[in-house]
Design a protein around this motif. Structure first.
Motif, PDB file in Angstrom:
ATOM      1  N   ASN A  59       0.788  -1.232   0.000  1.00 18.41           N
ATOM      2  CA  ASN A  59       0.000   0.000   0.000  1.00 18.41           C
ATOM      3  C   ASN A  59       0.816   1.277   0.000  1.00 18.41           C
ATOM      4  OD1 ASN A  59      -2.207  -1.702   0.174  1.00 18.41           O
ATOM      5  ND2 ASN A  59      -3.342  -0.212   1.372  1.00 18.41           N
ATOM      6  N   ILE A  60       2.068   1.198   0.422  1.00 23.12           N
ATOM      7  CA  ILE A  60       2.872   2.422   0.405  1.00 23.12           C
ATOM      8  C   ILE A  60       3.915   2.375  -0.711  1.00 23.12           C
ATOM      9  CG2 ILE A  60       4.506   3.823   1.728  1.00 23.12           C
ATOM     10  CD1 ILE A  60       2.843   3.374   4.141  1.00 23.12           C
TER      11      ILE A  60
ATOM     12  N   GLY B 172      -2.294   8.496   0.529  1.00 20.98           N
ATOM     13  CA  GLY B 172      -1.347   9.167  -0.362  1.00 20.98           C
ATOM     14  C   GLY B 172      -0.951   8.265  -1.525  1.00 20.98           C
ATOM     15  N   TYR B 173      -0.017   8.746  -2.347  1.00 23.38           N
ATOM     16  CA  TYR B 173       0.413   7.957  -3.499  1.00 23.38           C
ATOM     17  C   TYR B 173       1.244   6.774  -3.058  1.00 23.38           C
ATOM     18  CZ  TYR B 173      -0.912  12.143  -6.033  1.00 23.38           C
ATOM     19  OH  TYR B 173      -1.616  13.189  -6.534  1.00 23.38           O
ATOM     20  N   ARG B 174       1.186   5.711  -3.832  1.00 13.97           N
ATOM     21  CA  ARG B 174       2.144   4.626  -3.664  1.00 13.97           C
ATOM     22  C   ARG B 174       3.411   5.039  -4.410  1.00 13.97           C
ATOM     23  NH1 ARG B 174      -2.015  -0.444  -4.766  1.00 13.97           N
ATOM     24  NH2 ARG B 174      -3.371   0.079  -3.021  1.00 13.97           N
ATOM     25  N   LEU B 175       4.532   4.538  -3.947  1.00 16.77           N
ATOM     26  CA  LEU B 175       5.804   4.894  -4.558  1.00 16.77           C
ATOM     27  C   LEU B 175       5.785   4.606  -6.061  1.00 16.77           C
ATOM     28  CD1 LEU B 175       8.236   6.095  -3.259  1.00 16.77           C
ATOM     29  CD2 LEU B 175       9.236   3.830  -3.060  1.00 16.77           C
TER      30      LEU B 175
ATOM     31  N   GLU C 103       3.343   4.679  -8.030  1.00 16.07           N
ATOM     32  CA  GLU C 103       2.464   5.570  -8.786  1.00 16.07           C
ATOM     33  C   GLU C 103       3.191   6.833  -9.240  1.00 16.07           C
ATOM     34  OE1 GLU C 103      -2.036   4.552  -7.327  1.00 16.07           O
ATOM     35  OE2 GLU C 103      -0.880   5.916  -6.097  1.00 16.07           O
ATOM     36  N   LEU C 104       4.281   7.153  -8.548  1.00 18.82           N
ATOM     37  CA  LEU C 104       5.075   8.302  -8.994  1.00 18.82           C
ATOM     38  C   LEU C 104       5.610   8.026 -10.395  1.00 18.82           C
ATOM     39  CD1 LEU C 104       7.048   9.304  -5.772  1.00 18.82           C
ATOM     40  CD2 LEU C 104       4.830  10.091  -6.579  1.00 18.82           C
ATOM     41  N   PHE C 105       5.849   6.726 -10.701  1.00 19.22           N
ATOM     42  CA  PHE C 105       6.311   6.374 -12.043  1.00 19.22           C
ATOM     43  C   PHE C 105       5.141   6.199 -12.998  1.00 19.22           C
ATOM     44  CE2 PHE C 105       9.526   5.070  -9.041  1.00 19.22           C
ATOM     45  CZ  PHE C 105      10.656   5.660  -9.590  1.00 19.22           C
ATOM     46  N   ARG C 106       4.049   5.623 -12.491  1.00 16.92           N
ATOM     47  CA  ARG C 106       2.887   5.394 -13.338  1.00 16.92           C
ATOM     48  C   ARG C 106       2.365   6.709 -13.921  1.00 16.92           C
ATOM     49  NH1 ARG C 106      -2.938   2.960 -11.266  1.00 16.92           N
ATOM     50  NH2 ARG C 106      -4.039   3.263 -13.225  1.00 16.92           N
ATOM     51  N   PHE C 107       2.352   7.748 -13.083  1.00 17.47           N
ATOM     52  CA  PHE C 107       1.814   9.023 -13.541  1.00 17.47           C
ATOM     53  C   PHE C 107       2.915   9.997 -13.935  1.00 17.47           C
ATOM     54  CE2 PHE C 107      -1.651   7.550 -10.654  1.00 17.47           C
ATOM     55  CZ  PHE C 107      -2.583   7.323 -11.655  1.00 17.47           C
TER      56      PHE C 107
ATOM     57  N   VAL D 128       3.954  11.017 -16.699  1.00 16.81           N
ATOM     58  CA  VAL D 128       3.659  11.967 -17.785  1.00 16.81           C
ATOM     59  C   VAL D 128       3.201  13.304 -17.239  1.00 16.81           C
ATOM     60  CG1 VAL D 128       3.183  10.427 -19.704  1.00 16.81           C
ATOM     61  CG2 VAL D 128       1.399  10.869 -18.022  1.00 16.81           C
ATOM     62  N   PHE D 129       2.617  13.284 -16.034  1.00 15.82           N
ATOM     63  CA  PHE D 129       2.156  14.539 -15.449  1.00 15.82           C
ATOM     64  C   PHE D 129       3.310  15.409 -14.977  1.00 15.82           C
ATOM     65  CE2 PHE D 129      -1.745  12.105 -15.145  1.00 15.82           C
ATOM     66  CZ  PHE D 129      -2.710  13.059 -15.428  1.00 15.82           C
ATOM     67  N   LEU D 130       4.500  14.786 -14.877  1.00 10.14           N
ATOM     68  CA  LEU D 130       5.639  15.510 -14.310  1.00 10.14           C
ATOM     69  C   LEU D 130       6.488  16.172 -15.395  1.00 10.14           C
ATOM     70  CD1 LEU D 130       6.684  12.761 -11.776  1.00 10.14           C
ATOM     71  CD2 LEU D 130       5.469  14.877 -11.246  1.00 10.14           C
TER      72      LEU D 130
ATOM     73  N   ASP E 140       6.226  18.728 -17.585  1.00  9.74           N
ATOM     74  CA  ASP E 140       6.515  20.155 -17.719  1.00  9.74           C
ATOM     75  C   ASP E 140       6.957  20.812 -16.436  1.00  9.74           C
ATOM     76  OD1 ASP E 140       3.167  19.780 -18.191  1.00  9.74           O
ATOM     77  OD2 ASP E 140       3.880  20.655 -16.308  1.00  9.74           O
TER      78      ASP E 140
END
Lengths: 507, 313
Positions: free
Chosen positions: A331-332, A492-495, A497-501, A503-505, A507
């Motif tokens: 979960n984390i 909060g986000y799972r670690l 998910e920082l990679f999964r999303f 594309v949002f990072l 710009d």
């Protein structure tokens, strides 16, 4: 959501767990770390034999109180056999007997032994009799020349005994020694010969036998050393260092030339000695010494359970720790695994197989099982028969694997049998479904995730410190529970998910 | 790492823990799940409310009925067989025509009658249902894809997924099958996901696996800027699904039929999060806005109007 309720609950659980923990440590003096050098040991001798429809008589030497160790408590498990114990020339012996018995029988002797500090003990006024050495003809001549050789070199008993042992242990023994030892030059035979030669010299001596209270273990070997009577004391001589002292952890069992047991009327008699650290007794000792003030706490603790049940709980209590770790990783961190608790159960199996072999076995079994499962896919079987077929194949594979590794002489291969096969089967089934529905890469990801979590859980569950703390302070499970509850409301986000999303990072 | 965490938080991207903990657990009572997990119940509810669904030709519940299947099917030239409790498009068999006693699949392969019956028996045994429980098989109308969407998808049936929160449509995408996805509209199997502007119903960027694309890789047609037909009807269908099931947070899957217009395909109580990537927009801010203001929105019209006003691009 009502998070305040949760935080309150977590606080209460945490406070209760930690409070009881600190109370037991600071006020009651419970040990936080495992006993490194324990003074108290459980020693067990299991006697087994096959009775032959004849009268049975089984004698077993027993350890006794010495100046080095005292026997705090002992028990016999006799199963209807008559039991007498007797003292004979400083040896204790148990004799079990019955008029008639058949089949395989096991009797037990159990002792709790406490190590005392080393002291010289009581002075013995009466000098023990010297047993006749019993040398004849050429043996007598050889022994006499050995005696005259060592006597000419020695000023006192320590030097004399050292010289004798050195001579008998020499890599290039002279002709006299060769003749005296004969072909069977075991340590026991050398020591018996030393006793005979010392008798010829006029010094009372005997061979002592015992075990080491060093590591927990089953089927421990006996150790042997030499005892020589000098100036009113029996002195112990180490047979290999020739020094007039033996290691502190030697437990004296019996002395003399006789073997540890003699049996009549039975086949295949065996005696196995096992030794374990006695945590229960150690804590009871704290109670006796007045350091633990409330014995009621012990009476209702895990220590009140029988030893084999305690051993089970030592393992069971580690499962919550594995579960907490799993919750954290899922979960984390966001590791994907097959099944919810599969990794923890795999980790339990790893305890028997060791990590590297465990990973190897598990991967091999799943890979083979998976290929069979893909073949079964062609047969279009219905669900339950399909899973049952995989289960049967898994059992066959396990048996074949054990046989092959056994033939190759790899002992570890046998431990594959303790893998939970239902877990293996379900892992294979889940993996094949993920493979079909979401592709091989997803299946591999989840497979590696499962093994990663299992390895981490294994590593944590294997920490002796944690095992000790949970067993002596089971209230720490409340702390474990409160940690799990907290993660239960982590939104909060799972670690990962920082990679999964990511594309949002951009710009 | 912490910088990335903050950046995602600022953009309102929603993670799985937040979706599960703050929305699904809070707004979707578990006793309502059977309404959406069983496609037959969903279909009945939607029909009662007058929402369009693919017409139901028949239901097979026990193995005995499977033998009578050919008689039931004799009046239909084309149809779809699907498990009532299926997930992820598994176990769906599409028959696009007949040749003699054979049934033809869209890719041209012919099926024997016995193979068709075997597939139905497999569905009944629970092969495709969640948890392997015995299931029933639905036979229903085969969608004729609307020409607008047909030009930007390869085989299969494209569908429109709308996330509805407390009756307010908050985020939407259209899922376009590709050759790689084998005609399936699942993003992780290689379908394209294109975000749709809630206010206007025109497509935005499209995501294929992890890349942004502008044209369909198989048909070559431009994907972004396409006006989805019947958009207002789609929004009001999606919004009505809240009254239908009572689930506060759900994903509504709608297909567009050439003749019959929008038809509700299925509802999802745990819709995925990739829709955020297709839109390059996070869910959190929109959900918070609805959480704060949904009390004043009492009917479908008000909810759709609220969505169109606040959720353009």
């Amino acid at each position: 959501m009502n998070n305040r309720h949760l935080y309150g609950l977590v606080f209460v659980l945490m406070a209760a767990g930690l409070g009881l923990f600190f109370f037991k440590v600071t006020v009651l003096g419970f040990p936080v770390t495992p006993f490194e050098e324990s003074e108290i040991w459980d020693v067990e001798a299991s006697v087994s034999f096959v009775a032959q429809k004849k009268p049975v008589r089984f004698s077993l030497f027993l350890p006794r109180n010495t100046e080095r160790t005292s026997i705090v408590n002992e028990q016999f498990l006799s199963r209807g056999y008559g039991l007498i114990t007797r003292n004979d020339d400083g040896n204790r012996q148990a004799v079990w007997s019955i008029r008639k018995d058949t089949g395989e029988q096991t009797l037990y002797y159990h002792a709790t032994v406490q190590r005392e500090g080393i002291s010289s003990g009581r002075k013995i006024k009466k000098i023990p009799d010297v047993v006749a050495p019993g040398f004849e003809g050429p043996f007598l001549d050889a022994a006499n020349s050995v005696v005259s050789e060592i006597v000419s070199e020695s000023a006192d008993m320590d030097i004399l005994v050292a010289a004798l042992l050195k001579k008998l242990n020499s890599d290039k023994p002279d002709d006299h020694v060769l003749l005296l030892l004969g072909k069977k030059n075991t340590l026991d035979k050398k020591l018996q010969t030393a006793v005979q030669i010392l008798a010829l010299h006029g010094s009372p001596a005997r061979v002592a036998h015992g075990i080491r209270l060093k590591e927990q273990g089953r089927d421990l070997p006996f150790v042997h050393w030499l005892q020589v009577f000098d100036n009113g004391f029996w002195k112990n001589y180490h047979p290999l260092t020739f020094e007039p002292e033996i290691p502190e952890d030697y437990l004296f069992w019996w002395h003399g030339a006789a073997p540890v047991f003699t049996a009549k009327g039975v086949d295949n008699p065996k005696v196995k000695i096992s030794v374990s650290l006695s945590l229960e007794s150690a804590i009871n000792a704290l109670v006796d010494r007045g350091q633990v003030l409330t014995p009621q706490l012990i009476a209702f603790s895990l220590f009140s359970l029988p030893i084999h049940v305690q051993t089970t709980y030592r393992i069971l209590l580690m499962i919550p720790v594995g579960a907490l770790l799993l919750v954290f990783l899922r979960n984390i961190v966001g590791v994907k695994t097959f099944g919810t608790f599969t990794p923890v159960l795999i980790a339990l199996a790893f305890r028997e197989t060791e990590l590297v072999w465990g990973l190897f076995f598990f991967s091999i079994m799943v890979a083979l099982g998976l290929s069979v499962r893909f073949y079964l896919e062609h047969l279009k079987l219905l669900l339950v028969p399909r899973i049952a077929s995989v289960l049967i194949v898994v059992v066959i594979l396990m048996a074949v694997f054990s046989i092959i590794t056994h033939k190759l002489g790899l002992v570890r291969g046998l431990s594959v049998a303790i893998f939970p096969m239902v877990i293996l089967t379900m892992t294979i089934e889940r993996m094949s479904i993920v493979w079909e529905e979401r592709g091989p890469s997803e299946a591999m990801q989840q497979g590696f995730g499962s093994l990663l979590v299992a390895s981490a859980a294994f590593a944590v569950m294997n920490i002796k410190m944690i095992e000790h703390v949970l067993f002596v302070f089971p209230e720490m499970l409340l702390v474990c529970l409160s940690g799990t509850l907290l993660i239960g409301r982590y939104t909060g986000y799972r670690l990962t998910e920082l990679f999964r999303f990511k594309v949002f990072l951009k710009d | 790492m912490l910088k990335h965490y903050r950046a995602l938080l600022n953009k309102g991207v929603m993670g799985i823990n937040k979706r599960n903990g703050d929305y699904i657990l809070a707004y979707n009572p578990r006793h309502l799940y059977p309404l959406v997990d069983d496609k037959l119940r969903t279909k009945k509810l939607a029909t009662e409310k007058g929402l369009g669904v693919p017409e139901l030709y028949g239901v097979v519940e026990i193995v005995r009925q499977a033998q009578d299947l050919p008689k039931l099917l004799s009046q239909y030239e084309d149809f779809v067989i699907k498990p009532a409790h299926g997930s992820g498009g598994e176990g769906i068999l599409i028959i696009s025509g007949r040749r003699g006693s054979f049934y033809r699949k869209p890719n041209g392969l012919l099926l024997k009658e016995s193979e068709l019956v075997h597939h139905v028996v497999n569905i009944l045994s629970g092969m495709y249902s969640l948890g392997g429980h015995p299931d029933s098989a639905l036979i229903e109308y085969r969608i004729q894809v609307d020409p607008v969407l047909e030009s930007i998808s390869f085989q299969g049936v494209p569908d429109i997924r709308i996330i509805v929160f407390m009756g307010v449509p908050v985020l939407s995408m259209v899922r376009l099958p590709t050759r790689i996805a084998n005609g399936k509209a699942n993003l992780h199997q290689g379908a394209i996901g294109a975000g749709v502007n809630i206010a206007t119903g025109t497509t935005l960027n499209a995501v294929w696996f992890n890349d942004v694309v502008t044209e369909h890789p198989d048909t070559g047609h431009k994907i972004s800027g396409v006006q989805i037909p019947y958009w207002d009807t789609l929004l009001s269908f999606a919004s009505s699904c809240y009254d239908l099931t009572g689930l506060g947070y759900q994903g509504v899957d709608i297909v567009l039929d050439k003749k019959k217009g929008p038809l509700i395909l299925e509802l999802n109580a745990r819709p995925g999060l990739n829709i955020q990537i297709a839109n390059m927009t996070g869910l959190s801010h929109r959900l918070q806005r609805v959480e704060a203001q949904h009390h004043g929105l009492h009917d479908t019209e008000a909810r759709v109007a609220f969505a169109k006003q606040h959720f353009s691009v």
